[in-house]
Scaffold this motif. Sequence first.
Motif, PDB file in Angstrom:
ATOM      1  N   VAL A  88       7.107  -3.764  11.435  1.00  0.00           N
ATOM      2  CA  VAL A  88       6.735  -4.514  10.236  1.00  0.00           C
ATOM      3  C   VAL A  88       5.250  -4.861  10.234  1.00  0.00           C
ATOM      4  N   TRP A  89       4.751  -5.398  11.359  1.00  0.00           N
ATOM      5  CA  TRP A  89       3.360  -5.835  11.382  1.00  0.00           C
ATOM      6  C   TRP A  89       2.402  -4.659  11.282  1.00  0.00           C
ATOM      7  N   MET A  90       2.750  -3.560  11.888  1.00  0.00           N
ATOM      8  CA  MET A  90       1.884  -2.386  11.819  1.00  0.00           C
ATOM      9  C   MET A  90       1.805  -1.850  10.389  1.00  0.00           C
ATOM     10  N   GLU A  91       2.948  -1.752   9.722  1.00  0.00           N
ATOM     11  CA  GLU A  91       2.956  -1.258   8.348  1.00  0.00           C
ATOM     12  C   GLU A  91       2.268  -2.223   7.391  1.00  0.00           C
ATOM     13  N   LEU A  92       2.458  -3.524   7.595  1.00  0.00           N
ATOM     14  CA  LEU A  92       1.766  -4.508   6.757  1.00  0.00           C
ATOM     15  C   LEU A  92       0.254  -4.472   6.993  1.00  0.00           C
ATOM     16  N   LEU A  93      -0.154  -4.256   8.234  1.00  0.00           N
ATOM     17  CA  LEU A  93      -1.572  -4.145   8.537  1.00  0.00           C
ATOM     18  C   LEU A  93      -2.188  -2.939   7.816  1.00  0.00           C
ATOM     19  N   PHE A  94      -1.518  -1.804   7.871  1.00  0.00           N
ATOM     20  CA  PHE A  94      -2.042  -0.621   7.208  1.00  0.00           C
ATOM     21  C   PHE A  94      -2.012  -0.777   5.684  1.00  0.00           C
ATOM     22  N   PHE A  95      -1.030  -1.486   5.161  1.00  0.00           N
ATOM     23  CA  PHE A  95      -1.002  -1.735   3.725  1.00  0.00           C
ATOM     24  C   PHE A  95      -2.178  -2.614   3.312  1.00  0.00           C
ATOM     25  N   GLY A  96      -2.464  -3.622   4.111  1.00  0.00           N
ATOM     26  CA  GLY A  96      -3.645  -4.451   3.850  1.00  0.00           C
ATOM     27  C   GLY A  96      -4.931  -3.651   3.942  1.00  0.00           C
ATOM     28  N   LEU A  97      -5.011  -2.746   4.911  1.00  0.00           N
ATOM     29  CA  LEU A  97      -6.191  -1.881   5.026  1.00  0.00           C
ATOM     30  C   LEU A  97      -6.334  -0.960   3.823  1.00  0.00           C
ATOM     31  N   ILE A  98      -5.213  -0.492   3.298  1.00  0.00           N
ATOM     32  CA  ILE A  98      -5.267   0.364   2.107  1.00  0.00           C
ATOM     33  C   ILE A  98      -5.802  -0.420   0.924  1.00  0.00           C
ATOM     34  N   TRP A  99      -5.327  -1.645   0.733  1.00  0.00           N
ATOM     35  CA  TRP A  99      -5.817  -2.487  -0.364  1.00  0.00           C
ATOM     36  C   TRP A  99      -7.314  -2.744  -0.217  1.00  0.00           C
TER      37      TRP A  99
END
Length: 163
Positions: free
Chosen positions: A31-42
């Motif tokens: 979860v944290w890894m995917e949320l981190l990458f989603f934040g990086l995409i934004w």
Amino acid sequence: MGAIFSLSSWRALGICSAATVAIIVLNRRKVWMELLFFGLIWLGSFLIGRGINWLFRFMMSDLHVSTDFPNRSSMLFISIYGFFILMLIRHRKNFLLSAMLFFFFLFILLVYFVSGIYVQHLQPSEIAAGLVFGAVWLTLMALGLEMFRLLSFIKKDIEKDPA
């Protein structure tokens, strides 16, 4: 056409982001890894859109480059919705549904491209550049996410059997 182009509004992007976060949290894996990458995409989509725009205007000031090259809303559109589709496909095991989602996304991109020209009277090169830069950023982030996922599996396997 206006409804399709309004998919790049802040409200629609926010709803898509909330749905993406819900998919990530409900999946309960990395979860944290995917949320981190989603934040990086934004963050990256927003900053790269502004940075590339500034770079083109700075380097080619005598060529009268458009103030909206590359189009930031199309860059955000493909990055945010692309990651949403990626998470849907990644966490589903139905390959037929995944293929249909992918082709539906390609169709929506095509209609979005046409609606930007028709409704907003944008230049095709502005929208195409935004989609291309956004797709490159999304691809790099997806590749990075999968590499970190693979490395975490390798690390977990080494911790189980250190020999």
